[in-house]
Design a protein around this motif. Structure first.
Motif, PDB file in Angstrom:
ATOM      1  N   ILE A 158       0.844  -1.205   0.000  1.00 55.30           N
ATOM      2  CA  ILE A 158       0.000   0.000   0.000  1.00 55.30           C
ATOM      3  C   ILE A 158       0.878   1.253   0.000  1.00 55.30           C
ATOM      4  O   ILE A 158       0.574   2.241  -0.668  1.00 55.30           O
ATOM      5  CB  ILE A 158      -0.961  -0.021   1.205  1.00 55.30           C
ATOM      6  CG1 ILE A 158      -1.880  -1.245   1.073  1.00 55.30           C
ATOM      7  CG2 ILE A 158      -1.776   1.273   1.290  1.00 55.30           C
ATOM      8  CD1 ILE A 158      -3.070  -1.232   1.972  1.00 55.30           C
ATOM      9  N   ASP A 164       3.188   5.625  -5.925  1.00 52.17           N
ATOM     10  CA  ASP A 164       2.936   5.644  -7.370  1.00 52.17           C
ATOM     11  C   ASP A 164       1.873   6.675  -7.744  1.00 52.17           C
ATOM     12  O   ASP A 164       2.016   7.410  -8.724  1.00 52.17           O
ATOM     13  CB  ASP A 164       2.488   4.250  -7.845  1.00 52.17           C
ATOM     14  CG  ASP A 164       3.617   3.222  -7.783  1.00 52.17           C
ATOM     15  OD1 ASP A 164       4.788   3.629  -7.843  1.00 52.17           O
ATOM     16  OD2 ASP A 164       3.312   2.024  -7.660  1.00 52.17           O
ATOM     17  N   MET A 165       0.801   6.719  -6.952  1.00 52.24           N
ATOM     18  CA  MET A 165      -0.268   7.675  -7.260  1.00 52.24           C
ATOM     19  C   MET A 165       0.231   9.109  -7.080  1.00 52.24           C
ATOM     20  O   MET A 165      -0.015   9.992  -7.903  1.00 52.24           O
ATOM     21  CB  MET A 165      -1.480   7.406  -6.377  1.00 52.24           C
ATOM     22  CG  MET A 165      -2.187   6.103  -6.731  1.00 52.24           C
ATOM     23  SD  MET A 165      -3.751   5.869  -5.812  1.00 52.24           S
ATOM     24  CE  MET A 165      -3.172   5.014  -4.347  1.00 52.24           C
ATOM     25  N   ARG A 167       3.303  10.199  -7.290  1.00 56.48           N
ATOM     26  CA  ARG A 167       4.234  10.578  -8.357  1.00 56.48           C
ATOM     27  C   ARG A 167       3.496  10.888  -9.649  1.00 56.48           C
ATOM     28  O   ARG A 167       3.816  11.844 -10.350  1.00 56.48           O
ATOM     29  CB  ARG A 167       5.226   9.449  -8.613  1.00 56.48           C
ATOM     30  CG  ARG A 167       6.158   9.199  -7.460  1.00 56.48           C
ATOM     31  CD  ARG A 167       7.032   7.991  -7.743  1.00 56.48           C
ATOM     32  NE  ARG A 167       8.260   8.353  -8.412  1.00 56.48           N
ATOM     33  CZ  ARG A 167       9.047   7.486  -9.049  1.00 56.48           C
ATOM     34  NH1 ARG A 167       8.699   6.229  -9.146  1.00 56.48           N
ATOM     35  NH2 ARG A 167      10.168   7.894  -9.601  1.00 56.48           N
ATOM     36  N   GLY A 168       2.494  10.077  -9.972  1.00 54.77           N
ATOM     37  CA  GLY A 168       1.747  10.310 -11.201  1.00 54.77           C
ATOM     38  C   GLY A 168       1.009  11.644 -11.152  1.00 54.77           C
ATOM     39  O   GLY A 168       1.035  12.428 -12.101  1.00 54.77           O
ATOM     40  N   MET A 169       0.376  11.913 -10.016  1.00 52.71           N
ATOM     41  CA  MET A 169      -0.368  13.171  -9.872  1.00 52.71           C
ATOM     42  C   MET A 169       0.570  14.378  -9.953  1.00 52.71           C
ATOM     43  O   MET A 169       0.272  15.364 -10.628  1.00 52.71           O
ATOM     44  CB  MET A 169      -1.104  13.174  -8.532  1.00 52.71           C
ATOM     45  CG  MET A 169      -2.303  12.222  -8.496  1.00 52.71           C
ATOM     46  SD  MET A 169      -2.893  11.950  -6.785  1.00 52.71           S
ATOM     47  CE  MET A 169      -4.529  11.246  -7.124  1.00 52.71           C
ATOM     48  N   ARG A 172       1.808  14.911 -13.602  1.00 51.27           N
ATOM     49  CA  ARG A 172       0.832  15.528 -14.513  1.00 51.27           C
ATOM     50  C   ARG A 172       0.591  16.996 -14.172  1.00 51.27           C
ATOM     51  O   ARG A 172       0.441  17.832 -15.055  1.00 51.27           O
ATOM     52  CB  ARG A 172      -0.494  14.757 -14.487  1.00 51.27           C
ATOM     53  CG  ARG A 172      -0.423  13.443 -15.258  1.00 51.27           C
ATOM     54  CD  ARG A 172      -1.783  12.790 -15.405  1.00 51.27           C
ATOM     55  NE  ARG A 172      -2.330  12.317 -14.149  1.00 51.27           N
ATOM     56  CZ  ARG A 172      -1.957  11.212 -13.524  1.00 51.27           C
ATOM     57  NH1 ARG A 172      -1.010  10.448 -14.021  1.00 51.27           N
ATOM     58  NH2 ARG A 172      -2.517  10.851 -12.389  1.00 51.27           N
ATOM     59  N   ILE A 188      -8.426  12.732  -3.522  1.00 52.43           N
ATOM     60  CA  ILE A 188      -8.647  11.515  -4.314  1.00 52.43           C
ATOM     61  C   ILE A 188      -7.783  10.371  -3.788  1.00 52.43           C
ATOM     62  O   ILE A 188      -8.248   9.248  -3.601  1.00 52.43           O
ATOM     63  CB  ILE A 188      -8.326  11.778  -5.804  1.00 52.43           C
ATOM     64  CG1 ILE A 188      -9.393  12.702  -6.405  1.00 52.43           C
ATOM     65  CG2 ILE A 188      -8.265  10.466  -6.591  1.00 52.43           C
ATOM     66  CD1 ILE A 188      -8.946  13.374  -7.679  1.00 52.43           C
ATOM     67  N   SER A 191      -9.167   9.032  -0.672  1.00 55.21           N
ATOM     68  CA  SER A 191     -10.413   8.270  -0.860  1.00 55.21           C
ATOM     69  C   SER A 191     -10.116   6.851  -1.344  1.00 55.21           C
ATOM     70  O   SER A 191     -10.929   5.947  -1.200  1.00 55.21           O
ATOM     71  CB  SER A 191     -11.342   8.993  -1.840  1.00 55.21           C
ATOM     72  OG  SER A 191     -10.912   8.781  -3.169  1.00 55.21           O
ATOM     73  N   LEU A 192      -8.944   6.647  -1.950  1.00 53.71           N
ATOM     74  CA  LEU A 192      -8.555   5.297  -2.364  1.00 53.71           C
ATOM     75  C   LEU A 192      -7.863   4.537  -1.245  1.00 53.71           C
ATOM     76  O   LEU A 192      -8.049   3.340  -1.083  1.00 53.71           O
ATOM     77  CB  LEU A 192      -7.627   5.372  -3.576  1.00 53.71           C
ATOM     78  CG  LEU A 192      -8.339   5.439  -4.921  1.00 53.71           C
ATOM     79  CD1 LEU A 192      -7.548   6.264  -5.916  1.00 53.71           C
ATOM     80  CD2 LEU A 192      -8.532   4.030  -5.469  1.00 53.71           C
ATOM     81  N   VAL A 193      -7.023   5.254  -0.488  1.00 51.36           N
ATOM     82  CA  VAL A 193      -6.173   4.559   0.480  1.00 51.36           C
ATOM     83  C   VAL A 193      -6.890   4.284   1.795  1.00 51.36           C
ATOM     84  O   VAL A 193      -6.740   3.200   2.359  1.00 51.36           O
ATOM     85  CB  VAL A 193      -4.888   5.368   0.741  1.00 51.36           C
ATOM     86  CG1 VAL A 193      -4.045   4.702   1.814  1.00 51.36           C
ATOM     87  CG2 VAL A 193      -4.110   5.487  -0.547  1.00 51.36           C
ATOM     88  N   ALA A 196      -8.856   1.156   1.910  1.00 47.40           N
ATOM     89  CA  ALA A 196      -7.987  -0.017   1.747  1.00 47.40           C
ATOM     90  C   ALA A 196      -7.311  -0.401   3.056  1.00 47.40           C
ATOM     91  O   ALA A 196      -6.993  -1.565   3.272  1.00 47.40           O
ATOM     92  CB  ALA A 196      -6.926   0.247   0.674  1.00 47.40           C
TER      93      ALA A 196
ATOM     94  N   ARG B 123       6.334  13.531 -24.437  1.00 50.13           N
ATOM     95  CA  ARG B 123       5.279  13.526 -23.420  1.00 50.13           C
ATOM     96  C   ARG B 123       3.889  13.509 -24.044  1.00 50.13           C
ATOM     97  O   ARG B 123       2.979  12.895 -23.526  1.00 50.13           O
ATOM     98  CB  ARG B 123       5.394  14.738 -22.484  1.00 50.13           C
ATOM     99  CG  ARG B 123       6.576  14.652 -21.530  1.00 50.13           C
ATOM    100  CD  ARG B 123       6.400  15.610 -20.364  1.00 50.13           C
ATOM    101  NE  ARG B 123       5.372  15.140 -19.477  1.00 50.13           N
ATOM    102  CZ  ARG B 123       5.587  14.291 -18.474  1.00 50.13           C
ATOM    103  NH1 ARG B 123       6.795  13.843 -18.228  1.00 50.13           N
ATOM    104  NH2 ARG B 123       4.601  13.896 -17.717  1.00 50.13           N
ATOM    105  N   ASP B 164      -1.454   4.972 -12.680  1.00 46.85           N
ATOM    106  CA  ASP B 164      -0.238   5.307 -11.932  1.00 46.85           C
ATOM    107  C   ASP B 164       0.305   4.095 -11.184  1.00 46.85           C
ATOM    108  O   ASP B 164       1.504   3.836 -11.192  1.00 46.85           O
ATOM    109  CB  ASP B 164      -0.520   6.444 -10.933  1.00 46.85           C
ATOM    110  CG  ASP B 164      -0.765   7.773 -11.630  1.00 46.85           C
ATOM    111  OD1 ASP B 164      -0.277   7.950 -12.758  1.00 46.85           O
ATOM    112  OD2 ASP B 164      -1.452   8.632 -11.039  1.00 46.85           O
ATOM    113  N   SER B 191      -7.264  -4.854  -4.832  1.00 52.82           N
ATOM    114  CA  SER B 191      -7.694  -4.680  -3.440  1.00 52.82           C
ATOM    115  C   SER B 191      -7.808  -3.194  -3.079  1.00 52.82           C
ATOM    116  O   SER B 191      -8.506  -2.829  -2.144  1.00 52.82           O
ATOM    117  CB  SER B 191      -6.730  -5.397  -2.486  1.00 52.82           C
ATOM    118  OG  SER B 191      -5.553  -4.621  -2.304  1.00 52.82           O
ATOM    119  N   LEU B 192      -7.123  -2.344  -3.832  1.00 55.09           N
ATOM    120  CA  LEU B 192      -7.252  -0.907  -3.594  1.00 55.09           C
ATOM    121  C   LEU B 192      -8.407  -0.310  -4.384  1.00 55.09           C
ATOM    122  O   LEU B 192      -9.103   0.575  -3.905  1.00 55.09           O
ATOM    123  CB  LEU B 192      -5.952  -0.190  -3.995  1.00 55.09           C
ATOM    124  CG  LEU B 192      -4.900  -0.160  -2.893  1.00 55.09           C
ATOM    125  CD1 LEU B 192      -3.497  -0.177  -3.483  1.00 55.09           C
ATOM    126  CD2 LEU B 192      -5.080   1.095  -2.035  1.00 55.09           C
ATOM    127  N   ALA B 196     -12.841   1.158  -3.623  1.00 56.09           N
ATOM    128  CA  ALA B 196     -13.011   2.573  -3.967  1.00 56.09           C
ATOM    129  C   ALA B 196     -14.175   2.785  -4.932  1.00 56.09           C
ATOM    130  O   ALA B 196     -14.796   3.849  -4.947  1.00 56.09           O
ATOM    131  CB  ALA B 196     -11.720   3.127  -4.565  1.00 56.09           C
TER     132      ALA B 196
END
Lengths: 203, 203
Positions: A158, A164-165, A167-169, A172, A188, A191-193, A196, B123, B164, B191-192, B196
């Motif tokens: 987790i 990862d999320m 870094r992606g956010m 962008r 956001i 709300s995912l973590v 979990a 990109r 991501d 699982s994540l 959600a």
């Protein structure tokens, strides 16, 4: 973090080192890392080339030092911001908010981290830094377990998913490919973590 | 996808193009993208340099064509694998499993996507390809809404979060920085995501 006061010499060394770093980062941002030569850095920092090499033996070393310095500053901010904050969701939110907004102050370093940081020669440093953040995240989750807030489990996957999320956010947002704010992205991600790890999302 | 049969000339052109792509990818993997010259590609593909330029005007164009070809192949596999599969969780699992394991067959292309794909010059292509996958994911979620399986909401941020996590997991696996399998990573990601979007995680 050192207790002994710095010598005059050390103060001067630190000052010159940070002047060189600043100059190099400006050039990397303007000309691009590949196009910047050590000569350009010496000229911009107003030091002799021989002096420059006393501090950094290559552009690669300057890049790694710049990243380390930025990450250390970020960690310090997170440490301060977390003081007195309790509860897994709150602590996680504080950490994420700083990691989401921090790079806006240093977009050039971040852009290098996104590209150079993934090249073979720098992957080890990048991975070590990411691992340290994953450990911080896992620490927050484990405190939650110890406080009886959430059930125990293996939090490492987790922790990586959160990285990862994040870094992606950040990527962008900093390249103008998303128009969300750091606050929206934090919400956001939470709300995912939170579900979990067994917490309800808070509005 | 074309209905008209290909002319002999078109078949030859396609064949030579894919021979050049193969040769270039081998060189990029062995020498690195930066160190490979168009001359090397022509030699390896056993075509005259003038012929090479009829197909690709630069290494950058070869890179973009290689990525497009790989992604198209991946999409085709996903389309086939999804035929007859119903249920949001199942459809999502199929898509993820393919996206997790696909790059093991083309690690060189993936490593370029991880690094070159993030450079300014590429990109836009990368972002467009990611957006298409996010749309596929959102489509799966929306089918779930229409089937009365999950509640409606704005699925785009979740689609990006899935992308991501997927990219981070693939990147660590393909660089040997994680020892998880594609199956384990798929399970963690599900699982994540499933809670959600309002589904229970299935063991």
């Amino acid at each position: 973090m050192s207790v002994r006061p710095k010598s005059r010499r050390q103060v001067l060394t630190d000052f010159r080192r940070s002047e060189i770093l600043d100059a190099a980062l400006k050039l990397f941002g303007k000309k691009g890392f590949a196009e910047t030569r050590m000569d350009d850095v010496a000229e911009k920092a107003k030091v002799a080339k021989g002096t420059l090499y006393l501090y950094f033996s290559s552009k690669e070393e300057i890049y790694e030092a710049a990243v380390l310095q930025a990450i250390e500053e970020q960690r310090e901010r997170i440490r301060e911001a977390l003081e007195g904050v309790t509860g897994t969701a709150n602590r996680l939110r504080v950490l994420l908010q700083i990691r989401m907004s921090f790079w806006e102050t240093q977009p050039n370093v971040y852009r290098m981290l996104v590209t150079l940081g993934r090249e073979r020669s720098h992957r080890k440093q990048t991975h070590t830094l990411l691992q340290a953040t994953v450990r911080e995240l896992v620490g927050i989750f484990e405190d939650g377990v110890n406080a009886g807030e959430i059930p125990a489990r293996d939090f490492e996957p987790i922790g990586w998913a959160v990285m990862d999320m994040l870094r992606g956010m950040n990527e962008r947002r900093l390249y103008g490919e998303a128009d969300s704010t750091p606050e929206q992205d934090t919400a956001i991600l939470l709300s995912l973590v939170l579900p979990a790890i067994g917490l309800r999302t808070q509005a």
